[in-house]
Write a protein that holds these residues in place. Structure first.
Motif, short mmCIF file in Angstrom:
data_model
loop_
_atom_site.label_atom_id
_atom_site.label_comp_id
_atom_site.label_asym_id
_atom_site.label_seq_id
_atom_site.Cartn_x
_atom_site.Cartn_y
_atom_site.Cartn_z
N VAL A 221 28.20 41.42 32.99
CA VAL A 221 28.83 40.76 31.85
C VAL A 221 28.48 39.28 31.97
O VAL A 221 29.21 38.50 32.57
N CYS A 222 27.35 38.93 31.43
CA CYS A 222 26.81 37.59 31.65
C CYS A 222 26.27 37.00 30.35
O CYS A 222 25.71 37.71 29.52
N GLY A 223 26.44 35.71 30.21
CA GLY A 223 25.89 35.01 29.05
C GLY A 223 26.59 33.69 28.82
O GLY A 223 27.83 33.65 28.78
N PRO A 224 25.84 32.61 28.68
CA PRO A 224 26.46 31.29 28.49
C PRO A 224 27.21 31.14 27.18
O PRO A 224 28.08 30.28 27.05
N SER A 225 26.89 31.99 26.19
CA SER A 225 27.54 31.85 24.88
C SER A 225 28.54 32.96 24.59
O SER A 225 28.99 33.12 23.45
N LEU A 226 28.90 33.76 25.60
CA LEU A 226 29.86 34.84 25.38
C LEU A 226 31.21 34.29 24.95
O LEU A 226 31.73 33.35 25.54
N ALA A 227 31.79 34.93 23.93
CA ALA A 227 33.13 34.53 23.47
C ALA A 227 34.22 35.26 24.25
O ALA A 227 35.41 34.97 24.09
N LEU A 228 33.82 36.19 25.11
CA LEU A 228 34.75 37.08 25.82
C LEU A 228 35.79 36.29 26.61
O LEU A 228 35.46 35.45 27.44
N LYS A 229 37.08 36.65 26.36
CA LYS A 229 38.19 35.99 27.07
C LYS A 229 38.93 36.95 28.00
O LYS A 229 39.53 36.50 28.98
N HIS A 230 38.90 38.26 27.68
CA HIS A 230 39.65 39.23 28.48
C HIS A 230 38.77 40.46 28.74
O HIS A 230 38.29 41.09 27.80
N LEU A 231 38.58 40.78 30.01
CA LEU A 231 37.80 41.95 30.41
C LEU A 231 38.66 42.81 31.32
O LEU A 231 39.14 42.36 32.36
N ASP A 232 38.88 44.07 30.91
CA ASP A 232 39.76 44.98 31.64
C ASP A 232 39.01 46.27 31.93
O ASP A 232 38.72 47.06 31.03
N LEU A 233 38.69 46.50 33.21
CA LEU A 233 37.99 47.71 33.65
C LEU A 233 38.91 48.45 34.62
O LEU A 233 39.27 47.92 35.67
N ARG A 234 39.29 49.68 34.28
CA ARG A 234 40.18 50.46 35.15
C ARG A 234 39.71 51.91 35.22
O ARG A 234 39.21 52.46 34.25
N PHE A 235 39.90 52.52 36.40
CA PHE A 235 39.59 53.93 36.61
C PHE A 235 38.18 54.28 36.18
O PHE A 235 37.93 55.32 35.56
N CYS A 236 37.26 53.40 36.50
CA CYS A 236 35.83 53.68 36.29
C CYS A 236 35.30 54.16 37.64
O CYS A 236 34.77 53.38 38.44
N PHE A 237 35.47 55.44 37.92
CA PHE A 237 35.37 55.97 39.27
C PHE A 237 33.97 55.89 39.86
O PHE A 237 33.81 55.92 41.08
N ARG A 238 32.94 55.81 39.03
CA ARG A 238 31.57 55.75 39.56
C ARG A 238 30.97 54.35 39.46
O ARG A 238 29.78 54.16 39.72
N LEU A 239 31.78 53.39 39.11
CA LEU A 239 31.31 52.02 39.02
C LEU A 239 31.13 51.45 40.43
O LEU A 239 32.05 51.44 41.24
N LYS A 240 29.92 50.96 40.70
CA LYS A 240 29.60 50.45 42.04
C LYS A 240 29.61 48.94 42.12
O LYS A 240 30.02 48.37 43.13
#
Length: 455
Positions: A221-240
């Motif tokens: 989740v990368c980018g100098p112009s991202l407007a993103l303020k809230h990122l919620d990742l839960r129970f992503c069991f295969r996320l490394k």
């Protein structure tokens, strides 16, 4: 006995008219459609639909309602009590959504939310709903397909986000992501490539929630112009691994991952992490916080009691600390005190105790550790059972936190999911007993200037 006279004001009788009938004093109905729809927007979708019975003037107004929230809490409770009703209730839910969107006339949507126990067996209907919402420039989109098996990792039945929607806009002209400000995908299988697509093609996206998915492995989740303020990742069991570089990000929730890299997050003030064994993984994860540790104001931790002797950095701006603490038996909870010591300006501490062995020992309460704290005002203890270790921690807080104003004791076991299943009778009995223990152990010990609340 003579009754009171009743005076009828005949001015309030409706006038005879052609197409529309108003009462003289019904000025609301005489307002333009746009204003009436704005008034309806303060109601729930079901409440807005009920206004259609008021008069012919209101029959079709709800069809321009800008927020479609298909909430079916009562049906979900029925299914929780008897899962054999699932087929019937899910059929009714799909028909309800289809009926509403076929009648809906608004060209834009503020919100579109579906929340029900649905699987890929109704994928065609779900895809049609998605196309409907995205073609109307929806600003807030939530797909929440909570299932009976959501905590067991059975993602094979989950709905897959359609790849056809992830094509370049010129190839799918009816689909528009540019207005999307908030996207929530729960029990929806979505890939890392899809999420990166959303970030590239949703310039207004400020909130992204992804839970219970099996398709994520590595995410950037990368980018100098991202407007993103809230990122919620839960129970992503295969996320490394997760890499985040977002200058406007305010809050971040990350599940248990092997690799976490945070860069360029100057606005980050709220963080939720899982710190479980082995110790090396914990130490490595803490080291990744060096770029933001001094600016955090709210910190949520999922912590295993086996993780000990952590070299904690100072958290100078931390105002709220919440820890879900996994422990077995009546072991000491003093291992939590270093987190309070490391937060000199902490005002609120919430403990969610998850104990595998619900037994009460007759052990003596030990002397408390010393860590004078001058700012903690609220301590909430969830999962209080009445063990000697529970009492020790409460006394420890009372003795060291001189500014404490409120002590909240909640005997209920902290929930691990959003399940609608009712509590087992034995669990309710345990909570009642724990509530009695709390009153016996604490009511006479808590100073009068501190408010004691036993839920």
């Amino acid at each position: 006995m003579v009754g009171k006279g009743v005076t009828i004001d005949w001015k309030l009788r409706p006038k005879k008219c052609g197409k529309r009938c108003y009462v003289d004093n019904d000025r609301i109905s005489q307002l333009p459609d746009a204003i009436l729809v704005t008034i309806l927007s303060f109601l729930s979708m079901k409440e807005a639909a009920r206004t259609s019975v008021l008069s012919s003037r209101w029959i079709n107004l709800w069809k321009d309602f800008p927020r479609l929230d298909f909430d079916a809490e009562s049906a979900l409770l029925k299914i929780a009590r008897d899962y054999e009703l699932h087929g019937e209730e899910s059929g009714k839910y799909v028909e309800w959504v289809n009926r509403v969107i076929q009648s809906h006339k608004a060209t834009t949507l503020k919100e579109f939310r579906v929340c029900f126990d649905l699987s890929r067996s109704v994928k065609n209907s779900i895809t049609q709903w998605l196309e409907f919402a995205l073609s109307r420039h929806v600003e807030k989109l939530e797909l929440d397909f909570k299932t009976k098996f959501e905590n067991s990792g059975c993602e094979d039945t989950h709905y897959n986000f359609p790849e056809k929607f992830l094509k370049h806009p010129s190839q799918s002209s009816s689909i528009n992501f540019k207005s999307l400000k908030a996207l929530s995908l729960k029990c929806v299988n979505v890939t890392g490539e899809a999420i990166e697509f959303f970030l590239r093609n949703c310039p207004s996206l400020e909130k992204l929630v992804v839970t219970y998915t099996s398709k994520l492995s590595n995410l950037e989740v990368c980018g100098p112009s991202l407007a993103l303020k809230h990122l919620d990742l839960r129970f992503c069991f295969r996320l490394k691994s997760v890499k985040v570089s977002a200058p406007n990000l305010i809050s971040l929730t990350v599940p248990k991952v092997e690799g976490l890299l945070l860069e360029n997050v100057p606005a980050l003030v709220e963080l939720s992490l899982i710190l479980m064994i082995p110790y090396r993984a914990v130490k490595k994860k803490l080291s990744t916080l060096s770029c933001c540790i001094s600016q955090l104001e709210i910190l949520y931790l999922n912590l295993d009691s086996k993780v000990k002797d952590i070299d904690l950095p100072t958290l100078p701006k931390l105002k709220k600390l919440a820890i879900r603490y996994w422990i077995s038996g009546d072991k000491s909870l003093f291992g939590l005190t270093p987190f309070i010591r490391a937060s000199p300006n902490l005002k609120e501490f919430v403990l969610q105790l998850c104990c595998c062995d619900s037994t009460r020992s007759d052990g003596q309460v030990k002397n408390t550790v010393k860590f004078p704290h001058e700012h903690l005002k609220v301590f909430k203890f969830c999962g209080y059972y009445g063990r000697s270790s529970d009492v020790e921690l409460v006394w420890c807080i009372l003795e060291n936190c001189v500014a404490l104003e409120k002590l909240i004791i909640d005997p209920s076991y902290p929930p691990t999911t959003r399940s609608h299943r009712p509590l087992r009778p034995e669990r309710l009995v345990e909570e009642r007993i724990s509530r009695v223990y709390a009153k016996q152990q604490l009511e006479s010990q808590v100073p009068q200037h501190i408010e004691l609340v036993i839920l």
